[in-house]
Motif scaffolding. Structure first.
Motif, PDB file in Angstrom:
ATOM      1  N   LYS A  95       0.835  -1.192   0.000  1.00 41.45           N
ATOM      2  CA  LYS A  95       0.000   0.000   0.000  1.00 41.45           C
ATOM      3  C   LYS A  95       0.872   1.245   0.000  1.00 41.45           C
ATOM      4  CE  LYS A  95      -4.306  -1.550   2.158  1.00 41.45           C
ATOM      5  NZ  LYS A  95      -5.255  -1.327   3.276  1.00 41.45           N
ATOM      6  N   LEU A  96       0.488   2.226  -0.792  1.00 41.92           N
ATOM      7  CA  LEU A  96       1.223   3.488  -0.856  1.00 41.92           C
ATOM      8  C   LEU A  96       0.679   4.416   0.222  1.00 41.92           C
ATOM      9  CD1 LEU A  96       1.348   3.846  -4.731  1.00 41.92           C
ATOM     10  CD2 LEU A  96       3.296   3.439  -3.222  1.00 41.92           C
ATOM     11  N   GLU A  97       1.380   4.466   1.340  1.00 37.48           N
ATOM     12  CA  GLU A  97       0.912   5.236   2.485  1.00 37.48           C
ATOM     13  C   GLU A  97       1.611   6.585   2.614  1.00 37.48           C
ATOM     14  OE1 GLU A  97       1.471   2.610   5.761  1.00 37.48           O
ATOM     15  OE2 GLU A  97      -0.323   1.436   5.301  1.00 37.48           O
ATOM     16  N   ASN A  98       2.802   6.719   2.024  1.00 41.16           N
ATOM     17  CA  ASN A  98       3.564   7.960   2.113  1.00 41.16           C
ATOM     18  C   ASN A  98       4.057   8.408   0.744  1.00 41.16           C
ATOM     19  OD1 ASN A  98       3.759   8.406   5.107  1.00 41.16           O
ATOM     20  ND2 ASN A  98       4.750   6.400   5.014  1.00 41.16           N
ATOM     21  N   VAL A  99       4.185   9.704   0.605  1.00 44.42           N
ATOM     22  CA  VAL A  99       4.741  10.322  -0.602  1.00 44.42           C
ATOM     23  C   VAL A  99       6.054  10.990  -0.209  1.00 44.42           C
ATOM     24  CG1 VAL A  99       4.335  12.030  -2.410  1.00 44.42           C
ATOM     25  CG2 VAL A  99       2.415  10.740  -1.464  1.00 44.42           C
ATOM     26  N   TYR A 100       7.056  10.912  -1.082  1.00 41.17           N
ATOM     27  CA  TYR A 100       8.362  11.489  -0.787  1.00 41.17           C
ATOM     28  C   TYR A 100       8.765  12.492  -1.856  1.00 41.17           C
ATOM     29  CZ  TYR A 100       8.782   7.584   2.502  1.00 41.17           C
ATOM     30  OH  TYR A 100       8.572   6.705   3.519  1.00 41.17           O
ATOM     31  N   PHE A 101       9.164  13.684  -1.406  1.00 42.29           N
ATOM     32  CA  PHE A 101       9.715  14.705  -2.284  1.00 42.29           C
ATOM     33  C   PHE A 101      11.213  14.802  -1.979  1.00 42.29           C
ATOM     34  CE2 PHE A 101       5.262  15.842  -1.809  1.00 42.29           C
ATOM     35  CZ  PHE A 101       4.883  16.276  -3.074  1.00 42.29           C
ATOM     36  N   PRO A 102      12.076  14.111  -2.738  1.00 46.36           N
ATOM     37  CA  PRO A 102      13.515  14.156  -2.441  1.00 46.36           C
ATOM     38  C   PRO A 102      14.080  15.566  -2.601  1.00 46.36           C
ATOM     39  CG  PRO A 102      12.986  12.343  -3.935  1.00 46.36           C
ATOM     40  CD  PRO A 102      11.769  13.225  -3.868  1.00 46.36           C
ATOM     41  N   THR A 103      15.060  15.892  -1.780  1.00 44.43           N
ATOM     42  CA  THR A 103      15.799  17.148  -1.936  1.00 44.43           C
ATOM     43  C   THR A 103      17.236  16.842  -2.341  1.00 44.43           C
ATOM     44  OG1 THR A 103      16.229  17.171   0.461  1.00 44.43           O
ATOM     45  CG2 THR A 103      14.344  18.448  -0.345  1.00 44.43           C
ATOM     46  N   THR A 104      17.957  16.103  -1.505  1.00 45.84           N
ATOM     47  CA  THR A 104      19.341  15.735  -1.839  1.00 45.84           C
ATOM     48  C   THR A 104      19.493  14.236  -2.102  1.00 45.84           C
ATOM     49  OG1 THR A 104      19.867  15.558   0.531  1.00 45.84           O
ATOM     50  CG2 THR A 104      20.314  17.674  -0.554  1.00 45.84           C
ATOM     51  N   ALA A 105      18.477  13.447  -1.799  1.00 43.57           N
ATOM     52  CA  ALA A 105      18.538  12.003  -2.049  1.00 43.57           C
ATOM     53  C   ALA A 105      18.137  11.685  -3.491  1.00 43.57           C
ATOM     54  CB  ALA A 105      17.612  11.256  -1.089  1.00 43.57           C
ATOM     55  N   ILE A 106      18.564  10.516  -3.964  1.00 42.93           N
ATOM     56  CA  ILE A 106      18.160  10.011  -5.277  1.00 42.93           C
ATOM     57  C   ILE A 106      17.521   8.639  -5.065  1.00 42.93           C
ATOM     58  CG2 ILE A 106      18.918   9.297  -7.572  1.00 42.93           C
ATOM     59  CD1 ILE A 106      21.235  11.224  -7.344  1.00 42.93           C
ATOM     60  N   VAL A 107      16.353   8.434  -5.666  1.00 43.97           N
ATOM     61  CA  VAL A 107      15.586   7.207  -5.474  1.00 43.97           C
ATOM     62  C   VAL A 107      15.440   6.466  -6.800  1.00 43.97           C
ATOM     63  CG1 VAL A 107      13.378   6.244  -4.718  1.00 43.97           C
ATOM     64  CG2 VAL A 107      14.292   8.286  -3.586  1.00 43.97           C
ATOM     65  N   SER A 108      15.685   5.165  -6.769  1.00 46.15           N
ATOM     66  CA  SER A 108      15.500   4.315  -7.948  1.00 46.15           C
ATOM     67  C   SER A 108      14.151   3.618  -7.870  1.00 46.15           C
ATOM     68  CB  SER A 108      16.599   3.248  -8.029  1.00 46.15           C
ATOM     69  OG  SER A 108      17.829   3.808  -8.396  1.00 46.15           O
ATOM     70  N   LEU A 109      13.430   3.613  -8.986  1.00 44.75           N
ATOM     71  CA  LEU A 109      12.207   2.835  -9.108  1.00 44.75           C
ATOM     72  C   LEU A 109      12.573   1.556  -9.838  1.00 44.75           C
ATOM     73  CD1 LEU A 109       9.616   5.604 -10.069  1.00 44.75           C
ATOM     74  CD2 LEU A 109      10.388   4.863  -7.804  1.00 44.75           C
ATOM     75  N   LEU A 110      12.335   0.414  -9.190  1.00 45.97           N
ATOM     76  CA  LEU A 110      12.835  -0.855  -9.678  1.00 45.97           C
ATOM     77  C   LEU A 110      11.716  -1.846  -9.956  1.00 45.97           C
ATOM     78  CD1 LEU A 110      15.606  -1.310  -6.951  1.00 45.97           C
ATOM     79  CD2 LEU A 110      15.893  -0.269  -9.200  1.00 45.97           C
TER      80      LEU A 110
END
Length: 252
Positions: free
Chosen positions: A59-74
């Protein structure tokens, strides 16, 4: 003692500031009154390397707005094989869901440690349903993200290993503060779904051509224009779509 510990945690929670939220380009593009209406729901969080924000089917319970982090969608296969389908940094958002109970279609993992703003998915849905600038901005961003996913799918089938590597490096460079990337060849091979030996050969060729220098766990980009020429359409299509998003946002 437990009470004191609880009080300390509350007091130590980072304060959400207008200047801090400007590090994420989507938040920065919102009218100030719309952005400030989210402050009571936004939480500045540390995103360590390797942290799984959500997994496929959850379940998608949180949304993230990165500032200095980088996130991979896998996308992770049943046998554990992994392929990166998109990357998100300070330009975007991860985990948007428009319906309660919506489940993730991919796995999101922090690839470069840093910070970001976390928001409950329901709080974003409530703000989205009010209309105005926020839903328009999110829909424009989704268009750019879909363009990136589509180009990655096409490039994965029709591009050379060198072109894939150039595109992968450029995607990180766009979201990093410098031209140095801390990454291993093993990680790149996992993200691109190719053998490590193929990445070693491709990185060696790019280094021989003067485009990068590579030391264990560290790649420095010397010639960005050269990487873009080498990547060609593999990188340009998604980048053009995102650049158009920025123009549209600026012209609102």
């Amino acid at each position: 003692m437990p009470i004191g510990s609880r009080d300390f945690k509350v007091a130590a929670r980072p304060v959400v500031s207008y200047s801090g939220t400007q590090q994420n380009e989507l938040l920065a593009a919102l009218p100030r009154d719309v952005l400030e209406s989210l402050f009571e729901h936004l939480e500045l969080v540390q995103l360590p390397f390797g942290k799984e924000l959500f997994e496929f089917g959850s379940k998608l319970e949180n949304v993230y707005f990165p500032t200095t982090a980088i996130v991979s969608l896998l996308y992770v296969m049943e046998d554990g094989a992994t392929t990166e389908i998109a990357v998100v940094g300070h330009e975007g958002v991860v985990g948007v869901s428009m319906f309660p109970g919506e489940r993730a279609m991919c796995t999101a993992v922090v690839q470069s440690a840093g910070y970001g703003y976390r928001l409950k998915a329901q709080a974003l849905r409530d703000a989205f349903n009010q209309g105005g600038a926020l839903p328009q901005l999110l829909m424009r961003y989704n268009t750019a993200l879909f363009a990136q996913m589509a180009q990655n799918a096409v490039g994965g089938r029709h591009s050379s290993i060198e072109q894939k590597l150039c595109r992968w490096l450029l995607d990180r460079l766009d979201r990093s503060p410098s031209n140095e990337l801390k990454v291993t060849q093993e990680m790149i091979s996992i993200m691109l779904g190719v053998r490590r030996e193929s990445i070693t050969a491709a990185a060696g060729k790019l280094q021989d051509d003067g485009l990068i220098t590579y030391r264990r766990g560290n790649i420095t980009v010397l010639d960005r224009d050269g990487l873009e020429r080498y990547a060609g359409e593999c990188y340009k299509v998604a980048k053009t779509e995102y650049d158009r998003l920025l123009v549209d946002v600026a012209g609102r």
